[in-house]
Design a protein around this motif. Structure first.
Motif, PDB file in Angstrom:
ATOM      1  N   MET A  45       2.167 -52.728  -3.444  1.00  0.00           N
ATOM      2  CA  MET A  45       1.995 -52.296  -2.057  1.00  0.00           C
ATOM      3  C   MET A  45       1.644 -53.463  -1.145  1.00  0.00           C
ATOM      4  O   MET A  45       2.026 -53.468   0.027  1.00  0.00           O
ATOM      5  N   ALA A  46       0.924 -54.449  -1.669  1.00  0.00           N
ATOM      6  CA  ALA A  46       0.605 -55.626  -0.846  1.00  0.00           C
ATOM      7  C   ALA A  46       1.892 -56.388  -0.512  1.00  0.00           C
ATOM      8  O   ALA A  46       2.059 -56.887   0.601  1.00  0.00           O
ATOM      9  N   ILE A  47       2.794 -56.453  -1.481  1.00  0.00           N
ATOM     10  CA  ILE A  47       4.086 -57.110  -1.247  1.00  0.00           C
ATOM     11  C   ILE A  47       4.871 -56.349  -0.176  1.00  0.00           C
ATOM     12  O   ILE A  47       5.423 -56.927   0.766  1.00  0.00           O
ATOM     13  N   LEU A  48       4.885 -55.024  -0.331  1.00  0.00           N
ATOM     14  CA  LEU A  48       5.622 -54.204   0.639  1.00  0.00           C
ATOM     15  C   LEU A  48       5.006 -54.330   2.037  1.00  0.00           C
ATOM     16  O   LEU A  48       5.720 -54.456   3.038  1.00  0.00           O
ATOM     17  N   ALA A  49       3.672 -54.329   2.081  1.00  0.00           N
ATOM     18  CA  ALA A  49       2.979 -54.460   3.375  1.00  0.00           C
ATOM     19  C   ALA A  49       3.322 -55.804   4.020  1.00  0.00           C
ATOM     20  O   ALA A  49       3.599 -55.878   5.219  1.00  0.00           O
ATOM     21  N   ALA A  50       3.315 -56.864   3.208  1.00  0.00           N
ATOM     22  CA  ALA A  50       3.632 -58.193   3.756  1.00  0.00           C
ATOM     23  C   ALA A  50       5.057 -58.221   4.305  1.00  0.00           C
ATOM     24  O   ALA A  50       5.340 -58.882   5.301  1.00  0.00           O
ATOM     25  N   SER A  51       5.930 -57.461   3.665  1.00  0.00           N
ATOM     26  CA  SER A  51       7.336 -57.497   4.085  1.00  0.00           C
ATOM     27  C   SER A  51       7.559 -56.801   5.426  1.00  0.00           C
ATOM     28  O   SER A  51       8.552 -57.063   6.089  1.00  0.00           O
ATOM     29  N   VAL A  52       6.656 -55.916   5.829  1.00  0.00           N
ATOM     30  CA  VAL A  52       6.824 -55.248   7.131  1.00  0.00           C
ATOM     31  C   VAL A  52       5.843 -55.753   8.179  1.00  0.00           C
ATOM     32  O   VAL A  52       5.933 -55.363   9.346  1.00  0.00           O
ATOM     33  N   ALA A  53       4.884 -56.579   7.766  1.00  0.00           N
ATOM     34  CA  ALA A  53       3.785 -56.942   8.674  1.00  0.00           C
ATOM     35  C   ALA A  53       4.289 -57.479  10.012  1.00  0.00           C
ATOM     36  O   ALA A  53       3.741 -57.144  11.062  1.00  0.00           O
ATOM     37  N   ASP A  54       5.322 -58.291   9.974  1.00  0.00           N
ATOM     38  CA  ASP A  54       5.804 -58.901  11.214  1.00  0.00           C
ATOM     39  C   ASP A  54       7.117 -58.306  11.713  1.00  0.00           C
ATOM     40  O   ASP A  54       7.753 -58.863  12.588  1.00  0.00           O
ATOM     41  N   SER A  55       7.510 -57.178  11.151  1.00  0.00           N
ATOM     42  CA  SER A  55       8.740 -56.568  11.673  1.00  0.00           C
ATOM     43  C   SER A  55       8.404 -55.661  12.857  1.00  0.00           C
ATOM     44  O   SER A  55       7.241 -55.347  13.118  1.00  0.00           O
ATOM     45  N   GLU A  56       9.427 -55.255  13.552  1.00  0.00           N
ATOM     46  CA  GLU A  56       9.234 -54.445  14.754  1.00  0.00           C
ATOM     47  C   GLU A  56       8.525 -53.138  14.417  1.00  0.00           C
ATOM     48  O   GLU A  56       8.718 -52.588  13.337  1.00  0.00           O
ATOM     49  N   GLN A  57       7.719 -52.652  15.345  1.00  0.00           N
ATOM     50  CA  GLN A  57       6.986 -51.414  15.078  1.00  0.00           C
ATOM     51  C   GLN A  57       7.951 -50.239  14.874  1.00  0.00           C
ATOM     52  O   GLN A  57       8.962 -50.127  15.564  1.00  0.00           O
TER      53      GLN A  57
END
Lengths: 398, 380
Positions: free
Chosen positions: B296-308
């Motif tokens: 989940m940390a990997i998945l979170a990092a993958s969306v952290a800077d994407s558009e809301q």
């Protein structure tokens, strides 16, 4: 760090979808999606369609009629086929005995058995567990004594899944009682029509006939049916178990079951609102969906590592535990979703041809039975406790 | 599909790991924690000298242009060392809010300082009554001739005790739990009317509650458009959640390593206690929870800077939920497996356990995020 499919992988996914759109029989998909019983004929019909496409034997080398899929392609197939309602492939022939024959069998065995597995001529079942040998499989007692050109087999196997349909069984038998448990075991291929074999149904708690007991009384098995060397069967058995364990996490099936659950919860009502909007029920769904999301990423991490040349180790064991717990949790919620209608056991509604009025929801009838049936998930393929023993030994070194 | 770090990311992570190993022994951490600052000024300087405080910022600011994965690499190692420095608060959250909402002048004034580590920001988004809901803002900001007059109280501002710049949310209009009408203000903690009640936290860091009494700030303290900060806060809190998840994975890794070592070393009844199946299975469960958390940390990092999007919201809520549950499990199971020694201050395990529980109380616990996720549930 890249969690996306390549262009080739996306093209493969399109190919899979196009194939399933065109070739998957609607009645079979409806049975799978609605958790109805599949007949032997259903399985064979689908197997033939897959064979014709060349997609049946995904663990086999191409020279024997297999298809060479990458781990990611296998994963794509798993995801898509679960989503579409493809029947679970009966693994005993194609995914279990065949890899053993390919790796340890002789040429005659390969030439004889492999084509018959592809064609559906042989339906295999698994003779591993015994009444006294479950998790402690190596303590098995079924005895094979060499007598000229034959082994004489005596003993009993149990939990033989779909043995009632099978004409062949692969068995672990004891050929040497003088050595350590693991060292006196052999791997025999036995024709179910041999005199002295009796198959007796075991009716499970959901009323189903899925598993059997198989009795052997002075059964004569030709020595050419021995795979590999005598007394080396445990090595082959362990090899087979690693095949069994991969994919047992059932991520694709859990995704399909979760989608089914959410649709059900959108139709069922509580306090005048769809159940999926109920605060406590929606949180239960949310929790299992979150756990599934994490497990799906863990699964992808294993796949990506295998794709990169790694060997799936005890991570598969950890994922088997998590994955089966998740699927059982989804089954639990589906049963809860129908409330009091979890009680009626209306057998006629299990029949896809049923055209009467449904007692409650059209998908309600199998849910309680399915919940009970899937308690097996944490028991078979090495119980979840055995998986933890494996992780403890192999990863943790305890 | 490839879950490995690329060469640059691996180098980044190795750099942080080396620094942490060299400078952040458990004994030193206890000393840092007991100072007035509550962390190591020297370590913070080294983070800055190696360019690590600049990781998420653009190259013009001396940064690295790093995204979620780069931040994850840094945070995981800070987690392994139980580092006390306000990296998440200042660099990720403070820098993120100014970067997203600030005007050119504000960015010029503050961002370069945050990126170089010379300026430490602290962010007050919660209030005594808000629980974890960042839209629940009662602090008022009234517009006047000189700018804005702030009144209210911000709760549990980690790093607020030593910050050079305070960023708070305050309501310029709307009801007390509406996303509309929230504004952000950045000002010096030395401004008249700012009162800080400083305290140590249970996990060894420091924070404060900040009371604002007729605090007059200039119009240039407003970050972004008046009343429009709700979405900025939500977005940047999401980046901070991803960072916390990464940190938590580092903490969990160490907690599990320590527990596994202990199971192998500690002898009772004549054998290492790791020979007992009940402890083996609990250890496997701890590993399994860590793997779920790592995914989940990997998945979170993958969306952290994407558009809301709702998908980003779902992933971040799911990640924080899993991290919260896994963290508590590992914390409790690890103390139990250690027995009495797990209860002591002198042995390091308890401090990892405390950090894991503390992370669950930052930016929403597992229940809070489960509720959020449930509200975003899609029918199929």
């Amino acid at each position: 760090m890249n969690m996306n499919y390549t262009a080739e992988e996306l093209a493969f996914r399109d190919e899979v979808r196009a194939f399933l759109d065109e070739k998957l029989p609607a009645d079979i998909a409806a049975k799978v999606k609605g958790f109805r019983r599949l007949s032997k004929e259903d399985h064979l019909r689908w197997q033939q369609i897959l064979c014709k496409q060349g997609w049946y034997a995904t663990h086999w080398p191409e020279e024997y009629g297999g298809v060479k899929w990458t781990p990611v392609q296998k994963h794509i197939w798993d995801e898509e086929s679960c989503r579409y309602g493809v029947p679970r492939s009966i693994p005993f022939g194609v995914n279990m005995v065949a890899p053993v024959i390919i790796k340890f069998g002789n040429d005659a065995q390969k030439q004889h058995y492999l084509p018959r597995i592809l064609s559906g001529e042989d339906w295999w079942c698994q003779g591993y567990s015994e009444p006294g040998a479950g998790s402690d499989l190596a303590s098995l007692k079924t005895r094979a004594v060499r007598d000229g050109d034959h082994y004489i087999v005596n003993g009993q196997k149990t939990w033989t899944t779909l043995g009632q349909h099978a004409n062949m069984i692969f068995c672990l038998v004891r050929t040497n009682t003088e050595v350590k448990n693991q060292e006196g075991i052999s791997f025999l291929l036995i024709d179910m029509n041999t005199p002295g074999i009796t198959v007796r149904p075991i009716i499970t708690l959901d009323g189903e006939h899925e598993v059997n007991e198989v009795f052997f009384e002075d059964v004569k098995v030709p020595v050419e049916n021995l795979v590999g060397e005598e007394d080396k069967g445990w090595t082959y058995a362990k090899f087979l178990l690693t095949y069994e364990r991969t994919g047992l996490a059932g991520i694709g099936m859990s995704k399909a079951a979760l989608s089914h659950l959410k649709q059900l919860a959108s139709r069922r009502m509580k306090n005048g609102k769809p159940l999926i909007e109920d605060p406590s029920f929606s949180q239960r769904i949310a929790k299992v969906e979150i756990d599934l999301t994490a497990a799906a990423i863990s699964n992808l991490r294993i796949i990506a590592s295998v794709e990169g040349g790694g060997v799936p180790g005890a991570e598969s064991s950890m994922l088997k535990v998590k994955g089966t717990e998740i699927r059982q949790a989804i089954n639990d919620l589906a049963r809860r979703a129908i409330g009091p209608y979890a009680l009626p056991f209306v057998e006629e509604e299990l029949d896809l041809a049923y055209d009467g009025e449904f007692l409650s929801d059209e998908n309600a009838a199998p849910l309680s039975a399915q919940y009970f049936n899937n308690r097996k998930l944490s028991i078979f393929g090495g119980s979840n406790e055995i998986q933890k023993n494996i992780v403890s030994k192999m990863i943790l070194g305890l | 599909m490839d879950f490995r770090l690329n060469e640059e990311q691996q180098m980044l992570q190795d750099t942080v790991a080396r620094l942490v190993r060299g400078e952040y022994s458990f004994e030193k951490r206890l000393e840092f924690s007991e100072t007035e600052l509550g962390f190591s000024a020297d370590f913070w300087r080294q983070l800055s000298e190696l360019g690590l405080t600049a990781v998420p910022f653009s190259e013009e600011l001396g940064g690295f242009g790093g995204g979620g994965v780069e931040v994850q690499s840094v945070m995981a190692e800070l987690g392994r060392g139980l580092c006390l420095e306000p990296y998440m608060q200042s660099v990720i959250l403070g820098g993120g809010l100014i970067g997203q909402a600030g005007n050119d002048r504000q960015k010029e004034n503050w961002l370069a300082g945050i990126a170089s580590g010379e300026l430490k920001a602290a962010v007050g988004l919660q209030e005594p009554q808000s629980y974890y809901d960042l839209n629940n803002v009662e602090t008022r900001a009234e517009k006047n001739g000189e700018g804005y007059l702030l009144n209210g109280r911000k709760a549990v501002v980690i790093g607020g005790h030593c910050a050079d710049l305070i960023i708070v949310s305050a309501r310029t209009s709307g009801n007390s739990d509406s996303a509309d009408g929230i504004s952000l203000f950045a000002f010096s903690p030395d401004t008249d009317g700012v009162e800080r009640r400083t305290y140590p936290t249970i996990d060894g860091a420091k924070g404060c509650d900040i009371t604002l009494t007729n605090v007059q700030v200039g119009a240039d303290a407003l970050l972004g458009d008046e009343g429009q900060a709700g979405s900025v806060i939500e977005y940047q809190a999401g980046r901070a959640i991803a960072a916390l998840c990464a940190e938590a994975v580092g903490v969990m890794e160490m907690a599990n390593e320590l527990t596994l070592d202990y199971l192998k070393q500690r002898k009772q009844f004549g054998v290492p206690i790791g020979k007992f199946q009940v402890l083996q299975h609990r250890m496997v469960d701890m590993m399994s929870e860590l793997e779920q958390a790592r995914s989940m940390a990997i998945l979170a990092a993958s969306v952290a800077d994407s558009e809301q999007s709702d998908e980003r919201r779902r992933v971040l809520a799911a990640a924080k939920n899993v991290i919260g549950r896994a963290g508590q499990f590992i914390s409790e199971a690890g103390i139990q497996s250690h027995g009495g020694i797990g209860m002591t201050w002198e042995y390091n395990f308890a401090h990892y356990a405390k950090r894991l529980i503390a992370i669950n109380h930052q930016l929403g616990d597992d229940d809070f995020h489960l509720e959020r996720y449930a509200a975003l549930l899609q029918a199929s």
